[in-house]
Design a protein around this motif. Sequence first.
Motif, PDB file in Angstrom:
ATOM      1  N   LYS A   1       0.821  -1.200   0.000  1.00  0.00           N
ATOM      2  CA  LYS A   1       0.000   0.000   0.000  1.00  0.00           C
ATOM      3  C   LYS A   1       0.856   1.252   0.000  1.00  0.00           C
ATOM      4  N   HIS A   2       0.386   2.257  -0.698  1.00  0.00           N
ATOM      5  CA  HIS A   2       1.053   3.557  -0.663  1.00  0.00           C
ATOM      6  C   HIS A   2       0.868   4.164   0.728  1.00  0.00           C
ATOM      7  N   PRO A   3       1.863   4.913   1.232  1.00  0.00           N
ATOM      8  CA  PRO A   3       1.734   5.533   2.557  1.00  0.00           C
ATOM      9  C   PRO A   3       0.473   6.379   2.719  1.00  0.00           C
ATOM     10  N   LEU A   4       0.001   7.013   1.633  1.00  0.00           N
ATOM     11  CA  LEU A   4      -1.228   7.808   1.745  1.00  0.00           C
ATOM     12  C   LEU A   4      -2.429   6.906   2.013  1.00  0.00           C
TER      13      LEU A   4
ATOM     14  N   LEU B   1      10.281  16.376   6.655  1.00  0.00           N
ATOM     15  CA  LEU B   1      10.429  14.990   6.199  1.00  0.00           C
ATOM     16  C   LEU B   1      10.196  14.825   4.709  1.00  0.00           C
ATOM     17  N   GLY B   2       9.315  15.627   4.139  1.00  0.00           N
ATOM     18  CA  GLY B   2       9.035  15.481   2.714  1.00  0.00           C
ATOM     19  C   GLY B   2       8.072  14.338   2.430  1.00  0.00           C
ATOM     20  N   TRP B   3       7.499  14.379   1.238  1.00  0.00           N
ATOM     21  CA  TRP B   3       6.515  13.373   0.810  1.00  0.00           C
ATOM     22  C   TRP B   3       7.203  12.058   0.461  1.00  0.00           C
ATOM     23  N   PRO B   4       6.649  10.905   0.894  1.00  0.00           N
ATOM     24  CA  PRO B   4       5.461  10.706   1.740  1.00  0.00           C
ATOM     25  C   PRO B   4       5.827  10.391   3.198  1.00  0.00           C
ATOM     26  N   TYR B   5       7.091  10.749   3.593  1.00  0.00           N
ATOM     27  CA  TYR B   5       7.632  10.272   4.865  1.00  0.00           C
ATOM     28  C   TYR B   5       6.939  10.878   6.086  1.00  0.00           C
ATOM     29  N   TRP B   6       6.255  12.007   5.905  1.00  0.00           N
ATOM     30  CA  TRP B   6       5.607  12.639   7.059  1.00  0.00           C
ATOM     31  C   TRP B   6       4.232  12.056   7.359  1.00  0.00           C
ATOM     32  N   LEU B   7       3.696  11.266   6.441  1.00  0.00           N
ATOM     33  CA  LEU B   7       2.326  10.768   6.609  1.00  0.00           C
ATOM     34  C   LEU B   7       2.189   9.856   7.830  1.00  0.00           C
TER      35      LEU B   7
ATOM     36  N   GLN C   1      -8.030  12.165  -8.180  1.00  0.00           N
ATOM     37  CA  GLN C   1      -6.756  12.803  -7.878  1.00  0.00           C
ATOM     38  C   GLN C   1      -6.043  12.085  -6.735  1.00  0.00           C
ATOM     39  N   VAL C   2      -6.793  11.694  -5.706  1.00  0.00           N
ATOM     40  CA  VAL C   2      -6.207  10.935  -4.592  1.00  0.00           C
ATOM     41  C   VAL C   2      -5.636   9.621  -5.101  1.00  0.00           C
ATOM     42  N   SER C   3      -6.374   8.990  -6.037  1.00  0.00           N
ATOM     43  CA  SER C   3      -5.907   7.725  -6.600  1.00  0.00           C
ATOM     44  C   SER C   3      -4.577   7.908  -7.328  1.00  0.00           C
ATOM     45  N   VAL C   4      -4.419   9.034  -8.034  1.00  0.00           N
ATOM     46  CA  VAL C   4      -3.155   9.318  -8.734  1.00  0.00           C
ATOM     47  C   VAL C   4      -2.023   9.453  -7.729  1.00  0.00           C
ATOM     48  N   TRP C   5      -2.264  10.151  -6.629  1.00  0.00           N
ATOM     49  CA  TRP C   5      -1.231  10.314  -5.603  1.00  0.00           C
ATOM     50  C   TRP C   5      -0.796   8.977  -5.017  1.00  0.00           C
ATOM     51  N   GLU C   6      -1.725   8.000  -4.999  1.00  0.00           N
ATOM     52  CA  GLU C   6      -1.444   6.717  -4.354  1.00  0.00           C
ATOM     53  C   GLU C   6      -0.859   5.673  -5.300  1.00  0.00           C
TER      54      GLU C   6
END
Length: 439
Positions: free
Chosen positions: A6-9, A78-84, A44-49
């Motif tokens: 899974k993507h972090p988002l 931290l930058g994307w996606p490390y801060w999630l 759009q959320v799906s694209v990010w993931e």
Amino acid sequence: MDTLPKHPLAIARDLFGLSQSDLAEAIKQAARRHDRRAGTTKQQVSVWERPGGRAPDAWYQQLIGEVFKVDHDRVTALGWPYWLPGQDTPVDLGTGETVAALRKAQRQAMLNRRTLLGLAPAALTTLAQQWATLDPALAASAADGQAVAPEFVTYLESSVKRLAGMATADRQHSAQILDSYYDTVIGLLEKCRSDRATKERLYTLASSLAQTIGWHRFDHEHHTDAGHYWSAALHAAHHVGDRDRGAGILSDLAYQSIWLGQAGTAIDVLDHALSRTQDATARSLLHLRKARALAMTGDARACRRDLDAAEHALNTATGAAPAWCSWMSPADLAVDSGRCLIDLGETGPALRQITQGVALLPTARDKTRAVFLAYEAEALLRQGEIDHSAATAHEALILAQRIGASRCLRQISDLARDYEPHLKVPGVQQFLSTVRTAA
């Protein structure tokens, strides 16, 4: 067929119970609180993931951070996606995310958070189980960019070896240099082309650096950061199939668990480590640390069984030990055996073992000496030899101050409370005064 990780988002959404549509709507609401609009959709959320998908820009990351209640400073640091949220757990082994795990450890440490917590015990046990059961799969594709010269890798290897071989008192000054080498090596893995042999050398070097930096963080009580670096080191060691190094990194994680009072986690991790290494010196150290954890639980029979196994393995060691345990010696066996006996209430035999071990310890190992002297002081205190105990504790404290290891200072400061009823005994007041000054 294996499912993609899974993507972090997506992991963050799951933690908050949000669907992709829910997150898109929450982002719109966050934008309205700033008197602005956001045209975010489920698509759009799906694209990010998507794996390798485009990251949201800084404005959208700020809005997503507000949805997940993450401070903006953490988002930018931290930058994307490390801060999630959900990214404090180790990356699973076997997902092909070795470089991401190495970079993640560095970015988590950028916040320089001091915490007395390590990785979650359940996550740590899972990581150890994965290491013990998964076969390493080497990366199949090379990154774009310029080729890495093998001579440059040789230079990096020799420089890091010299830094790691510094005297204990001097290592406290090498942290920033090691961080810069780590960043350089991860950058090479991310961007440059190299043949398979050179890439394996880079992964091995990354593992070594992450393991060393983890010890720096551990000694200064940045336990979460230490756990992330050791997790990253395990990824890199697993990537190149270095089982002995992997067992050593698990041993470090187990030692941290022992230090934090998590004996059960340490036992589980050490069992996995023992399952995949056959070197006698390595097995001796693993059994010794397992004995320590078992002593903490009060299981005297199992503790003695592992102490016997540690002694037998060390006595039968013939070839050169892996670098991570090449320092293992009869001194370590004697002192840690004594530490086990303290936990089991056998103070007299414990003191004899510890005194013998401290006398055998090489002078170059000052950090270990400080820890061992603290053990000796505790055994003397329990024996009622208050003045001798205070003098030994004072020696340990001065040594810990010189090497700059706050972990050792805390160990001695915690012991200092037990001297309060003995203020009239010679040496106690001086020791407690030095503790207060060091605090």
